[in-house]
Design a protein around this motif. Structure first.
Motif, PDB file in Angstrom:
ATOM      1  N   SER A  37       0.843  -1.342  -0.050  1.00 36.63           N
ATOM      2  CA  SER A  37       0.026   0.040   0.121  1.00 36.63           C
ATOM      3  C   SER A  37       1.010   1.421   0.037  1.00 36.63           C
ATOM      4  CB  SER A  37      -0.752   0.020   1.209  1.00 36.63           C
ATOM      5  OG  SER A  37      -0.237  -0.043   2.566  1.00 36.63           O
ATOM      6  N   TYR A  57       2.463   1.679  -3.695  1.00 41.66           N
ATOM      7  CA  TYR A  57       1.414   1.814  -4.622  1.00 41.66           C
ATOM      8  C   TYR A  57       1.258   3.472  -4.424  1.00 41.66           C
ATOM      9  CZ  TYR A  57       1.085  -2.893  -6.045  1.00 41.66           C
ATOM     10  OH  TYR A  57       1.218  -4.049  -6.545  1.00 41.66           O
ATOM     11  N   ASP A  58       0.994   3.840  -3.234  1.00 44.62           N
ATOM     12  CA  ASP A  58       0.527   5.358  -2.719  1.00 44.62           C
ATOM     13  C   ASP A  58       1.618   6.244  -3.368  1.00 44.62           C
ATOM     14  OD1 ASP A  58      -1.613   4.477  -1.643  1.00 44.62           O
ATOM     15  OD2 ASP A  58      -0.920   4.801   0.407  1.00 44.62           O
ATOM     16  N   SER A 109      -1.369  -7.608  -4.525  1.00 41.21           N
ATOM     17  CA  SER A 109      -2.390  -6.662  -4.238  1.00 41.21           C
ATOM     18  C   SER A 109      -2.881  -6.476  -2.658  1.00 41.21           C
ATOM     19  CB  SER A 109      -3.665  -7.129  -4.975  1.00 41.21           C
ATOM     20  OG  SER A 109      -4.170  -8.407  -4.531  1.00 41.21           O
ATOM     21  N   GLY A 149      -2.445  -5.014   0.578  1.00 37.35           N
ATOM     22  CA  GLY A 149      -1.913  -3.925   0.985  1.00 37.35           C
ATOM     23  C   GLY A 149      -0.643  -4.002   2.136  1.00 37.35           C
ATOM     24  N   ALA A 177      -7.694   3.656  -7.079  1.00 35.06           N
ATOM     25  CA  ALA A 177      -8.711   3.250  -6.333  1.00 35.06           C
ATOM     26  C   ALA A 177      -9.089   1.706  -6.569  1.00 35.06           C
ATOM     27  CB  ALA A 177      -9.821   4.068  -7.106  1.00 35.06           C
ATOM     28  N   LYS A 205      -7.080  -0.847  -4.198  1.00 32.67           N
ATOM     29  CA  LYS A 205      -7.367  -0.436  -3.076  1.00 32.67           C
ATOM     30  C   LYS A 205      -8.678  -1.691  -2.444  1.00 32.67           C
ATOM     31  CE  LYS A 205      -5.973   3.972  -1.718  1.00 32.67           C
ATOM     32  NZ  LYS A 205      -5.223   4.225  -2.614  1.00 32.67           N
ATOM     33  N   ASN A 206      -9.255  -1.972  -3.417  1.00 31.45           N
ATOM     34  CA  ASN A 206     -10.628  -3.089  -3.324  1.00 31.45           C
ATOM     35  C   ASN A 206      -9.623  -4.584  -2.790  1.00 31.45           C
ATOM     36  OD1 ASN A 206     -12.538  -1.309  -3.886  1.00 31.45           O
ATOM     37  ND2 ASN A 206     -12.410  -1.665  -5.966  1.00 31.45           N
ATOM     38  N   TYR A 247      -6.713  -5.013  -0.980  1.00 28.58           N
ATOM     39  CA  TYR A 247      -5.661  -4.634   0.185  1.00 28.58           C
ATOM     40  C   TYR A 247      -5.976  -5.829   1.151  1.00 28.58           C
ATOM     41  CZ  TYR A 247      -3.505  -0.473  -1.920  1.00 28.58           C
ATOM     42  OH  TYR A 247      -2.682   0.562  -2.393  1.00 28.58           O
ATOM     43  N   GLN A 301      -6.867  -6.018   7.536  1.00 29.26           N
ATOM     44  CA  GLN A 301      -5.761  -5.503   8.117  1.00 29.26           C
ATOM     45  C   GLN A 301      -5.529  -5.861   9.640  1.00 29.26           C
ATOM     46  OE1 GLN A 301      -3.477  -3.906   6.216  1.00 29.26           O
ATOM     47  NE2 GLN A 301      -4.628  -4.623   4.605  1.00 29.26           N
TER      48      GLN A 301
END
Length: 381
Positions: free
Chosen positions: A44, A47-48, A61, A63, A222, A225-226, A228, A231
């Motif tokens: 994550s 990618y950010d 994928s 995150g 976007a 993020k689906n 990730y 957590q």
């Protein structure tokens, strides 16, 4: 320990030392579309940083996964069928051995080879990875197909068709077959405009499933993020359940597996598409990852709510793995380890294990860096 995401907890130990790299998470753009990434950087975070710059590397994928462990064991995701495994984009790396000596792979090509698919915690601490980046696609589209209240025979029928549909997927497409109890979900993603592929999927599966959702192109950041994932901590077990050449590899026994999944709420059997540019002769020569000719990777997962349920679910999990083992499934993905793989050195590394042992002897002859399924130093003189 980079992301701390190992399914068997190999980045932790008792009566030893854990070197926690989670704060080493810097990402730095270099010249010529190269990227310096420290191992504790999560996907994550990666990618950010890179997606706003229009760049991507073929990573996963989830995150919370750390780039270090992902890349050193191979690494795959939505972009791998076009650009190769995550490790195939590694151009160089820095490793610190147990004596504190610093090694650059620039003058040690065998070290780079070993760390492309065989490097998870085996030789030392990888403190920096240099990746080649690729231009990120402008959009990403997800299509979903769902079957409800399934029995094993119906799942098997759809699975056979899924193998046919995915055999010649364009490199920019990825598909997953996810059997979760009495529900079956099929995912098809596309970041180009493969209309014919999508239409073929839709037309073939419409009569076999209960719900079809054809997606529309959405911004890549976007969309990712689906996927990730959750957590927070879970009671679970997850591991590789074999790499396959085609449906014939599993056809004689797969109905028994599907029935066990239906009978075990919380268990998931998933098959993902590899193939494409993963099966690249130059990438194969340059890396220790051994299973490039096998275009399908499966995983078995099971989740439960209470600690008291652990034995029950782990027993069911091993019963499924025994079905695969008894039917000669002998290739597994190192990043999805299982402590119960007996011949793990062969199933993870194939014919590359002896060379990995020789490299282990060069950089960690005293076996300072070790865990339950780590490469052991070559014992020959």
């Amino acid at each position: 320990k980079s992301g701390g995401h190992c399914f068997e907890g190999f980045s932790s130990n008792d009566n030893g030392l854990v070197i926690n790299l989670s704060l080493m998470n810097k990402v730095t753009f270099l010249e010529n579309d190269l990227l310096s990434v420290q191992p504790g950087c999560t996907l994550s975070q990666l990618y950010d940083t890179i997606l706003p710059k229009g760049k991507i590397i073929p990573a996963g994928s989830c995150g919370g996964v750390g780039v270090g462990g992902l890349a050193l064991g191979g690494g795959y995701g939505f972009f791998s069928r076009k650009y190769g495994l995550t490790c195939d984009s590694i151009q160089s790396l820095t490793l610190i051995d147990g004596n504190g000596d610093i090694h650059s792979s620039d003058d040690k090509p065998d070290l780079l080879w070993a760390c492309k698919g065989g490097g998870n915690g085996n030789f030392g601490v990888v403190s920096e990875l240099i990746f080649k980046t690729h231009n990120a696609p402008a959009h990403f589209t997800s299509h979903r197909f769902k079957a409800l209240k399934v029995d094993a025979a119906r799942v098997q029928t759809i699975l056979e068709q899924w193998f046919i549909l995915t055999k010649d997927l364009p490199p920019s497409c990825f598909a997953a077959f996810v059997h979760n109890g009495k529900t079956l979900n099929i995912l098809l993603t596309d970041y180009e405009n493969n209309t014919a592929t999508v239409e073929q999927f839709k037309n073939t599966l419409t009569s076999l499933v209960d719900k079809v959702t054809i997606g529309t192109p959405k911004p890549l950041a976007a969309s990712l993020k689906n996927y990730y994932g959750i957590q927070h901590p879970l009671y679970f077990k997850n591991s590789s359940a074999g790499l396959y050449e085609n449906y014939a590899t599993i056809q004689p026994f797969i109905k028994d597996v599907l029935q066990k999944v239906i009978d075990t709420p919380g268990m998931i059997y998933q098959i993902n598409t590899l193939g494409g540019n993963i099966n690249n002769a130059e990438f194969e020569k340059a890396s220790a990852y051994p299973h490039r000719t096998l275009p399908y990777l499966s995983e078995l997962q099971t989740y439960w709510d209470l600690e008291s349920q652990t034995k029950k679910y782990e027993t069911a999990f091993e019963e499924v793995q025994t079905i695969f083992r008894n039917n000669n499934i002998q290739t597994q993905y190192r990043n999805y380890p299982d402590i119960n793989f007996k011949d793990w050195s062969k199933v993870y590394y194939g014919d590359n294990y002896e060379k990995l042992q020789r490299i282990k002897k060069e950089f960690d002859a005293d076996n300072i860096f070790r865990f339950e399924q780590s490469v052991t130093p070559d014992k020959t003189s």
